[in-house]
Write an enzyme that holds these catalytic residues in place. Structure first.
Site, PDB file in Angstrom:
ATOM      1  CB  SER A 125       0.734   2.399  -6.958  1.00  0.00           C
ATOM      2  OG  SER A 125       0.697   2.064  -5.603  1.00  0.00           O
ATOM      3  CE1 TYR A 150      -1.600   8.178  -6.371  1.00  0.00           C
ATOM      4  CE2 TYR A 150      -1.461   6.348  -4.824  1.00  0.00           C
ATOM      5  CZ  TYR A 150      -0.900   7.106  -5.838  1.00  0.00           C
ATOM      6  OH  TYR A 150       0.339   6.777  -6.310  1.00  0.00           O
ATOM      7  CE  LYS A 154      -0.614   6.640  -9.648  1.00  0.00           C
ATOM      8  NZ  LYS A 154       0.045   7.414 -10.694  1.00  0.00           N
ATOM      9  N   GLY A 295      -7.484   1.605   5.845  1.00  0.00           N
ATOM     10  CA  GLY A 295      -7.064   1.237   4.489  1.00  0.00           C
ATOM     11  C   GLY A 295      -5.705   0.560   4.413  1.00  0.00           C
TER      12      GLY A 295
HETATM   13  P1  NAD Z   1       5.432  14.126  -6.827  1.00  0.00           P
HETATM   14  O1  NAD Z   1       4.177  14.785  -6.367  1.00  0.00           O
HETATM   15  O2  NAD Z   1       6.701  14.507  -6.196  1.00  0.00           O
HETATM   16  O3  NAD Z   1       5.580  14.287  -8.416  1.00  0.00           O
HETATM   17  C1  NAD Z   1       4.481  14.396  -9.273  1.00  0.00           C
HETATM   18  C2  NAD Z   1       4.714  15.619 -10.147  1.00  0.00           C
HETATM   19  O4  NAD Z   1       3.616  15.756 -11.060  1.00  0.00           O
HETATM   20  C3  NAD Z   1       4.785  16.927  -9.348  1.00  0.00           C
HETATM   21  O5  NAD Z   1       5.958  17.608  -9.746  1.00  0.00           O
HETATM   22  C4  NAD Z   1       3.532  17.684  -9.751  1.00  0.00           C
HETATM   23  O6  NAD Z   1       3.735  19.080  -9.736  1.00  0.00           O
HETATM   24  C5  NAD Z   1       3.270  17.126 -11.138  1.00  0.00           C
HETATM   25  N1  NAD Z   1       1.866  17.171 -11.567  1.00  0.00           N
HETATM   26  C6  NAD Z   1       0.766  16.741 -10.907  1.00  0.00           C
HETATM   27  N2  NAD Z   1      -0.330  16.916 -11.660  1.00  0.00           N
HETATM   28  C7  NAD Z   1       0.077  17.455 -12.832  1.00  0.00           C
HETATM   29  C8  NAD Z   1      -0.590  17.863 -14.010  1.00  0.00           C
HETATM   30  N3  NAD Z   1      -1.928  17.765 -14.123  1.00  0.00           N
HETATM   31  N4  NAD Z   1       0.139  18.368 -15.030  1.00  0.00           N
HETATM   32  C9  NAD Z   1       1.491  18.485 -14.913  1.00  0.00           C
HETATM   33  N5  NAD Z   1       2.172  18.137 -13.818  1.00  0.00           N
HETATM   34  C10 NAD Z   1       1.478  17.615 -12.790  1.00  0.00           C
HETATM   35  O7  NAD Z   1       5.186  12.540  -6.698  1.00  0.00           O
HETATM   36  P2  NAD Z   1       6.200  11.331  -6.884  1.00  0.00           P
HETATM   37  O8  NAD Z   1       6.345  10.676  -5.555  1.00  0.00           O
HETATM   38  O9  NAD Z   1       7.393  11.759  -7.627  1.00  0.00           O
HETATM   39  O10 NAD Z   1       5.303  10.359  -7.759  1.00  0.00           O
HETATM   40  C11 NAD Z   1       5.402  10.317  -9.178  1.00  0.00           C
HETATM   41  C12 NAD Z   1       4.356   9.356  -9.700  1.00  0.00           C
HETATM   42  O11 NAD Z   1       4.556   8.076  -9.098  1.00  0.00           O
HETATM   43  C13 NAD Z   1       2.931   9.769  -9.379  1.00  0.00           C
HETATM   44  O12 NAD Z   1       2.098   9.431 -10.458  1.00  0.00           O
HETATM   45  C14 NAD Z   1       2.598   8.902  -8.173  1.00  0.00           C
HETATM   46  O13 NAD Z   1       1.214   8.675  -8.053  1.00  0.00           O
HETATM   47  C15 NAD Z   1       3.352   7.620  -8.514  1.00  0.00           C
HETATM   48  N6  NAD Z   1       3.662   6.805  -7.342  1.00  0.00           N
HETATM   49  C16 NAD Z   1       4.318   7.370  -6.285  1.00  0.00           C
HETATM   50  C17 NAD Z   1       4.581   6.603  -5.158  1.00  0.00           C
HETATM   51  C18 NAD Z   1       5.264   7.225  -3.965  1.00  0.00           C
HETATM   52  O14 NAD Z   1       5.180   6.648  -2.868  1.00  0.00           O
HETATM   53  N7  NAD Z   1       5.977   8.341  -4.091  1.00  0.00           N
HETATM   54  C19 NAD Z   1       4.201   5.258  -5.116  1.00  0.00           C
HETATM   55  C20 NAD Z   1       3.548   4.697  -6.226  1.00  0.00           C
HETATM   56  C21 NAD Z   1       3.290   5.493  -7.349  1.00  0.00           C
END
Ligand code: NAD
Ligand code: UDP
Length: 339
Positions: A125, A150, A154, A295
């Protein structure tokens, strides 16, 4: 074509990436514990692509499940989305975040090492950058200490993956630093489906538009920006999904660990989002100004030149597409995947 393990593949970005992987001819195995998603997203992925994927319901902390997956499939690379992402919750329950995001990532790379699978794309991120950096942010700028737990997870995972790849040159790791993912699949059948009150701007705006929330609170109108509201780099989720395919390709014949910004390079204010949403979709978005959110920085947008040059990736969609597609998903699915 290769077989890819997608952790967190039922989630927002993961499910859109599964579509692009399947359309590109890859085989896909999804591991997701459904803690923040529904299997319905994967049903729709398969319907939209007319292709099958393998779904394993389970946790990345579960070594037995991971070993079982690597024994039963010839996985060539892993895209690791699984993680918790609610900033506020990470302040209330830090251990939950440290365990799930940091221990979970360690658990995954340990299983990969046992299976001799060394290609990994990790969801990082823009929050890892030091707040003192001035946008456009580039990958050579220093990382800082994220203001929330969070973001801290990362940064820690990035650092441990970097150290791992230095110690063992078999690893080839892409750190994709996402800016602000928004938008939805063109079909209107897939999109972001947050549980409870959305933390992020775009699902909040679409829930106001669909009548689930009364009005948008704009956090701060006294920032040093074009109109006083916060500026971010919004990126269409399908462009983001495609960046993962480009990163996989890049990692096929590479060693080491490298970071890429995944953003459009354009900064856009909260007011511009609300006004452009109204213009593109013809729906009024009532809003009020409220105090700054703890933040938050005033401005964050990417220099994406490294991803464009090295990954051969180019964002295709502009802000109007992002806002039209977000609304198309929300209006077709007022209650997300529960409909
Ligand atoms: P999301 O919550 O829709 O998807 C994450 C998925 O991981 C979910 O389906 C959840 O059920 C699954 N999950 C969580 N913990 C788990 C575990 N221990 N074992 C198995 N499955 C697990 O989120 P997203 O927006 O699709 O984000 C995906 C990734 O991108 C994440 O790592 C998030 O931190 C990162 N990210 C997201 C954003 C954003 O704004 N959406 C920005 C930067 C980084
Ligand atoms: N924001 C807002 N109201 C909301 C949610 C977000 O004004 O209900 C603002 C927030 O202050 C920031 C921008 O919208 O300037 C993007 O916030 P988001 O939480 O979507 O992403 P972040 O950049 O914080 O990861």
């Amino acid at each position: 074509m290769s077989k890819i393990l997608v952790t967190g593949g039922a989630g927002y970005i993961g499910s859109h990436t599964c579509i692009e992987l399947l359309n590109a001819g890859h085989e896909v195995v999804v591991l997701d514990n459904l803690s923040n998603s529904s299997e319905e997203s994967l049903t729709r992925v398969q319907a939209l692509t007319a292709k099958k994927l393998d779904f394993v319901e389970g946790d990345i902390l579960d070594q037995h499940i991971l070993d079982h997956i690597f024994h039963s499939h010839r996985i060539e690379a892993v895209i690791h989305f699984a993680g918790l992402k609610a900033v506020g919750e990470s302040q209330q329950e830090p251990l939950k975040y440290f365990d799930n995001n940091i221990s979970g990532s360690i658990s995954l790379v340990k299983a990969m090492e046992r299976a001799q699978v060394f290609k990994l794309v990790f969801s990082s991120s823009a929050t890892v950058y030091d707040e003192a950096n001035v946008s456009p942010l580039n990958e050579d700028m220093p990382t800082g200490m994220p203001t929330n737990n969070y973001g801290y997870t990362k940064l820690i995972v990035e650092q441990l993956l970097q150290k791992l790849s230095i110690a063992d040159t078999r690893w080839s790791i892409a750190l994709l630093r996402y800016f602000n993912p928004v938008g939805a699949h063109k079909s209107g059948q897939m999109g972001e489906d947050p549980q409870g009150i959305p933390n992020n701007l775009m699902p909040y705006v679409t829930q106001v538009a669909v009548g689930r929330r009364e009005k948008l609170s704009i956090f701060g109108n006294d920032y040093d920006t074009i109109d006083g509201t916060g500026v971010r780099d919004y990126i269409h989720v399908v462009d983001l999904a495609n960046a993962h395919l480009c990163a996989l390709n890049n990692r096929l014949n590479a060693q080491g660990c490298r970071a890429w910004n995944i953003g459009t390079g354009n900064g856009c204010s909260v007011l511009e989002i609300a006004k452009t949403f109204e213009k593109v979709n013809g729906i009024h978005i009532p809003f009020e100004f409220s105090p700054r959110r703890a933040g938050d920085v005033a401005t964050s947008f990417a220099n994406n030149a490294r991803a464009v040059a090295e990954l051969g990736w180019q964002p295709q969609y502009g802000l109007e597409d992002m806002l039209a597609d977000s609304w198309n998903w929300q209006k077709n699915n007022p209650n997300g995947y529960q409909d």
